[in-house]
Design a protein around this motif. Structure first.
Motif, mmCIF file in Angstrom:
data_model
loop_
_atom_site.group_PDB
_atom_site.id
_atom_site.type_symbol
_atom_site.label_atom_id
_atom_site.label_comp_id
_atom_site.label_asym_id
_atom_site.label_seq_id
_atom_site.Cartn_x
_atom_site.Cartn_y
_atom_site.Cartn_z
ATOM 1 N N MET A 127 0.825 -1.197 0.000
ATOM 2 C CA MET A 127 0.000 0.000 0.000
ATOM 3 C C MET A 127 0.867 1.258 0.000
ATOM 4 O O MET A 127 0.564 2.209 -0.713
ATOM 5 C CB MET A 127 -0.934 -0.015 1.208
ATOM 6 C CG MET A 127 -2.079 -0.997 1.088
ATOM 7 S SD MET A 127 -3.206 -0.957 2.501
ATOM 8 C CE MET A 127 -2.424 -2.164 3.542
ATOM 9 N N ASP B 283 4.002 1.507 -1.054
ATOM 10 C CA ASP B 283 4.681 1.627 -2.352
ATOM 11 C C ASP B 283 3.742 2.183 -3.411
ATOM 12 O O ASP B 283 4.129 3.044 -4.212
ATOM 13 C CB ASP B 283 5.232 0.278 -2.814
ATOM 14 C CG ASP B 283 6.481 -0.139 -2.072
ATOM 15 O OD1 ASP B 283 7.112 0.724 -1.422
ATOM 16 O OD2 ASP B 283 6.838 -1.325 -2.141
ATOM 17 N N ALA B 284 2.509 1.695 -3.440
ATOM 18 C CA ALA B 284 1.534 2.186 -4.411
ATOM 19 C C ALA B 284 1.254 3.671 -4.187
ATOM 20 O O ALA B 284 1.181 4.451 -5.150
ATOM 21 C CB ALA B 284 0.249 1.372 -4.327
ATOM 22 N N ALA B 285 1.108 4.063 -2.924
ATOM 23 C CA ALA B 285 0.869 5.477 -2.609
ATOM 24 C C ALA B 285 2.046 6.331 -3.067
ATOM 25 O O ALA B 285 1.864 7.405 -3.651
ATOM 26 C CB ALA B 285 0.632 5.649 -1.106
ATOM 27 N N TYR B 286 3.248 5.832 -2.826
ATOM 28 C CA TYR B 286 4.451 6.571 -3.236
ATOM 29 C C TYR B 286 4.488 6.753 -4.757
ATOM 30 O O TYR B 286 4.780 7.848 -5.254
ATOM 31 C CB TYR B 286 5.706 5.844 -2.756
ATOM 32 C CG TYR B 286 6.974 6.518 -3.222
ATOM 33 C CD1 TYR B 286 7.485 7.607 -2.528
ATOM 34 C CD2 TYR B 286 7.624 6.090 -4.372
ATOM 35 C CE1 TYR B 286 8.630 8.244 -2.970
ATOM 36 C CE2 TYR B 286 8.769 6.726 -4.823
ATOM 37 C CZ TYR B 286 9.267 7.803 -4.118
ATOM 38 O OH TYR B 286 10.394 8.450 -4.570
ATOM 39 N N LEU B 287 4.202 5.691 -5.486
ATOM 40 C CA LEU B 287 4.242 5.779 -6.950
ATOM 41 C C LEU B 287 3.202 6.756 -7.491
ATOM 42 O O LEU B 287 3.490 7.533 -8.414
ATOM 43 C CB LEU B 287 4.057 4.393 -7.568
ATOM 44 C CG LEU B 287 5.207 3.418 -7.340
ATOM 45 C CD1 LEU B 287 4.814 2.011 -7.794
ATOM 46 C CD2 LEU B 287 6.468 3.881 -8.057
ATOM 47 N N LEU B 288 2.010 6.731 -6.935
ATOM 48 C CA LEU B 288 0.975 7.672 -7.376
ATOM 49 C C LEU B 288 1.378 9.109 -7.056
ATOM 50 O O LEU B 288 1.200 10.019 -7.875
ATOM 51 C CB LEU B 288 -0.361 7.345 -6.718
ATOM 52 C CG LEU B 288 -1.053 6.085 -7.213
ATOM 53 C CD1 LEU B 288 -2.231 5.739 -6.311
ATOM 54 C CD2 LEU B 288 -1.504 6.240 -8.655
ATOM 55 N N ASP C 203 -5.458 10.711 -7.993
ATOM 56 C CA ASP C 203 -4.282 10.074 -7.398
ATOM 57 C C ASP C 203 -4.088 10.519 -5.953
ATOM 58 O O ASP C 203 -3.763 9.709 -5.086
ATOM 59 C CB ASP C 203 -3.019 10.395 -8.204
ATOM 60 C CG ASP C 203 -2.949 9.650 -9.531
ATOM 61 O OD1 ASP C 203 -3.773 8.738 -9.771
ATOM 62 O OD2 ASP C 203 -2.055 9.983 -10.336
ATOM 63 N N GLN D 212 -6.459 8.688 -3.806
ATOM 64 C CA GLN D 212 -6.039 7.297 -3.662
ATOM 65 C C GLN D 212 -4.844 7.183 -2.710
ATOM 66 O O GLN D 212 -4.760 6.247 -1.920
ATOM 67 C CB GLN D 212 -5.709 6.699 -5.031
ATOM 68 C CG GLN D 212 -5.595 5.217 -5.034
ATOM 69 C CD GLN D 212 -6.889 4.510 -4.646
ATOM 70 O OE1 GLN D 212 -7.980 4.998 -4.876
ATOM 71 N NE2 GLN D 212 -6.761 3.366 -4.023
ATOM 72 N N LEU E 55 -4.841 4.890 0.555
ATOM 73 C CA LEU E 55 -3.836 3.839 0.732
ATOM 74 C C LEU E 55 -3.056 4.020 2.036
ATOM 75 O O LEU E 55 -2.798 3.044 2.757
ATOM 76 C CB LEU E 55 -2.877 3.811 -0.460
ATOM 77 C CG LEU E 55 -3.447 3.222 -1.750
ATOM 78 C CD1 LEU E 55 -2.555 3.575 -2.936
ATOM 79 C CD2 LEU E 55 -3.608 1.719 -1.619
#
Length: 106
Positions: free
Chosen positions: A1, A3-8, A37, A40, A44
């Motif tokens: 979660m 990592d996904a937040a960081y990428l967005l 984003d 999200q 996340l």
């Protein structure tokens, strides 16, 4: 979660930085995606904190524990109008179809 937040978040920042370097305004579609984003990312992060609370048990909510402050702050911040994921998803969906009018009079 996380990592996904960081990428967005990184994608949103890259879009903003690129527009600033070029001296251009962001197109409405990109602005709507950044807002989605952002929502999200907030969701996340909130979910990740809740997962940590679950594995740490009820002592996580003791006032001397830093995690309870992170939880409280994330619960409040993720409910900000600009970070509310459902509104942001609807705005982005409308933008994908070329409809940029407000979703509510507020």
């Amino acid at each position: 979660m996380i990592d996904a937040a960081y990428l967005l978040c990184a994608r949103a920042c890259a879009d903003i930085d690129l527009a600033a370097e070029r001296g251009e305004s962001l197109p409405m579609l990109i602005r709507a995606r950044i807002r989605m984003d952002t929502g999200q990312v907030a969701q996340l992060c909130r979910d990740a904190i809740n997962a940590l609370l679950t594995v740490n048990g009820p002592s996580s909510f003791a006032t001397e524990k830093a995690i309870q402050r992170f939880w409280r702050d994330s619960e409040v911040a993720s409910r900000h109008a600009l970070a509310e994921p459902q509104i942001a998803k609807q705005l982005y969906g409308r933008a994908l179809f070329g409809t940029f009018e407000p979703i509510s009079p507020y």
